[in-house]
Motif scaffolding. Sequence first.
Motif, mmCIF file in Angstrom:
data_model
loop_
_atom_site.group_PDB
_atom_site.id
_atom_site.type_symbol
_atom_site.label_atom_id
_atom_site.label_comp_id
_atom_site.label_asym_id
_atom_site.label_seq_id
_atom_site.Cartn_x
_atom_site.Cartn_y
_atom_site.Cartn_z
ATOM 1 N N UNK A 1 -1.393 -7.233 0.625
ATOM 2 C CA UNK A 1 -2.990 -6.369 0.809
ATOM 3 C C UNK A 1 -2.719 -4.965 1.056
ATOM 4 N N UNK A 2 -3.944 -4.095 0.144
ATOM 5 C CA UNK A 2 -4.046 -2.636 -0.263
ATOM 6 C C UNK A 2 -4.702 -1.768 1.287
ATOM 7 N N UNK A 3 -3.300 -0.633 2.110
ATOM 8 C CA UNK A 3 -3.300 -0.655 2.867
ATOM 9 C C UNK A 3 -5.303 0.554 2.920
ATOM 10 N N UNK A 4 -5.930 0.436 3.862
ATOM 11 C CA UNK A 4 -6.866 1.506 2.977
ATOM 12 C C UNK A 4 -7.316 2.737 4.389
ATOM 13 N N UNK A 5 -8.258 3.711 3.860
ATOM 14 C CA UNK A 5 -7.911 5.047 4.646
ATOM 15 C C UNK A 5 -7.577 5.188 5.433
ATOM 16 N N UNK A 6 -6.859 5.861 6.143
ATOM 17 C CA UNK A 6 -6.760 5.659 8.174
ATOM 18 C C UNK A 6 -5.982 4.585 8.717
ATOM 19 N N UNK A 7 -5.631 3.684 7.805
ATOM 20 C CA UNK A 7 -5.169 2.608 8.490
ATOM 21 C C UNK A 7 -3.825 2.538 9.111
ATOM 22 N N UNK A 8 -3.357 2.396 10.306
ATOM 23 C CA UNK A 8 -1.742 2.326 10.013
ATOM 24 C C UNK A 8 -1.258 1.238 10.309
ATOM 25 N N UNK A 9 -0.137 0.757 10.396
ATOM 26 C CA UNK A 9 0.348 -0.583 10.272
ATOM 27 C C UNK A 9 0.205 -1.446 11.220
ATOM 28 N N UNK A 10 -0.106 -1.545 12.367
ATOM 29 C CA UNK A 10 -0.812 -2.121 13.720
ATOM 30 C C UNK A 10 -1.971 -2.504 13.261
ATOM 31 N N UNK A 11 -2.884 -1.686 12.875
ATOM 32 C CA UNK A 11 -4.157 -1.910 12.105
ATOM 33 C C UNK A 11 -3.827 -3.073 11.279
ATOM 34 N N UNK A 12 -3.009 -3.482 10.794
ATOM 35 C CA UNK A 12 -2.700 -3.776 9.360
ATOM 36 C C UNK A 12 -2.000 -5.716 9.940
ATOM 37 N N UNK A 13 -1.289 -5.225 10.744
ATOM 38 C CA UNK A 13 -0.809 -6.194 11.733
ATOM 39 C C UNK A 13 -1.857 -6.641 12.803
ATOM 40 N N UNK A 14 -2.755 -6.514 13.514
ATOM 41 C CA UNK A 14 -3.833 -6.868 14.051
ATOM 42 C C UNK A 14 -4.617 -7.455 13.281
ATOM 43 N N UNK A 15 -5.064 -6.651 12.139
ATOM 44 C CA UNK A 15 -5.993 -7.592 11.505
ATOM 45 C C UNK A 15 -5.643 -9.013 10.683
ATOM 46 N N UNK A 16 -4.424 -9.570 10.593
ATOM 47 C CA UNK A 16 -3.770 -9.948 10.157
ATOM 48 C C UNK A 16 -3.063 -11.132 10.399
ATOM 49 N N UNK A 17 -2.915 -10.749 12.204
ATOM 50 C CA UNK A 17 -2.077 -11.847 12.888
ATOM 51 C C UNK A 17 -0.603 -11.367 12.929
#
Length: 351
Positions: free
Chosen positions: A302-318
């Motif tokens: 996944x390519x991180x979007x502007x302003x996202x942190x690792x927690x956001x990504x962890x929640x987004x993808x479970x």
Amino acid sequence: MKRLFLLISLLVLSKFSAQTWATEDQYIQRFAQYAVEEMEKYKIPASITLAQGLLETGGGQSRLAQEGKNHFGIKCKEDWTGKTMKHTDDAPNECFRVYDDPKQSYEDHSIFLATRKYYTKLFDLDMKDYKAWAHGLKKAGYATNPRYASILIGKIEKYKLYEFDDVNSKEVLYAVLKKYPGLQEDRQFMAQLEPVKEKKKTIAPTPKTQSQPKVYALAPEKKERVKTRTEILNSILIKSHPNGGLKYIVIPEDTDIQFIAKKFKISESKLIKWNELEGNALAKNEIVFLESKNSAGNTATYKAEYGEDMYDIAQKFGIKLNKLYAKNRMDEGQKPSSGQLIYLIDKKPRN
């Protein structure tokens, strides 16, 4: 009787202006013009563009098409500065582009294909070879469905969309009328032909040979009463995450963990643990899992979007946060840069 006549008139007039299409035929009637115009500018077969639009929107019925006028599921990405909306695709609450008009969505789709390096080989293909284009899109990674090419080809052949590859933007309305002669009774559609009629006398619609079923868009519904904050919170529904069907919810209004624990009869400590929360406050649009997350994602990267942190990504993808840090060899608290490739399954081993 007058009321009935007025209702029928409104239904007819709304046929081409409303953002609701009851059949795939209506979608073709409405958007063939855009597909042909884009073909002239970017050399992408109109048949391919129309088939993709039909498939992506479910014949114009998808939420992205209805609310965001986004007909090709194009996500925000780091270079998008326009309006956005949240929608669940590979993960909950992903960011998608919102357009003021579907025409902008069609042009953005063309630009997307014409400027991405993955699709450069498509433009070496014969523009009228829709089968080669369909297979080329799948090979280039446009969609993950292994049947994507055959589905597109099926749409094109079912509705003879290849006929639009042989017309120009001034002829396309006549091609639509030839395909759907019942539109001769639609004043709004016929009015569009008037400016072209004098210039294109050699192209004439075929006579109406058989009755065509009429399908009209529904009249706009009355505005519903605005719900209170309590009503909104009480209407939260449990959803199934694309990553293994994990149960989760999206917070519709600011609230706290106590409310969610009470509503879904789950202890606060479990919710805090499963979601790696540091406090009790929950913000609008926040993702909350109702069971333990997985150790890996449902897609490789996944390519991180502007302003996202690792927690956001962890929640987004479970994915469990500590597992996500480990897969990417990042320290706890380290933030990804915009566009950084994040591994959701396993990072490639070092050479």
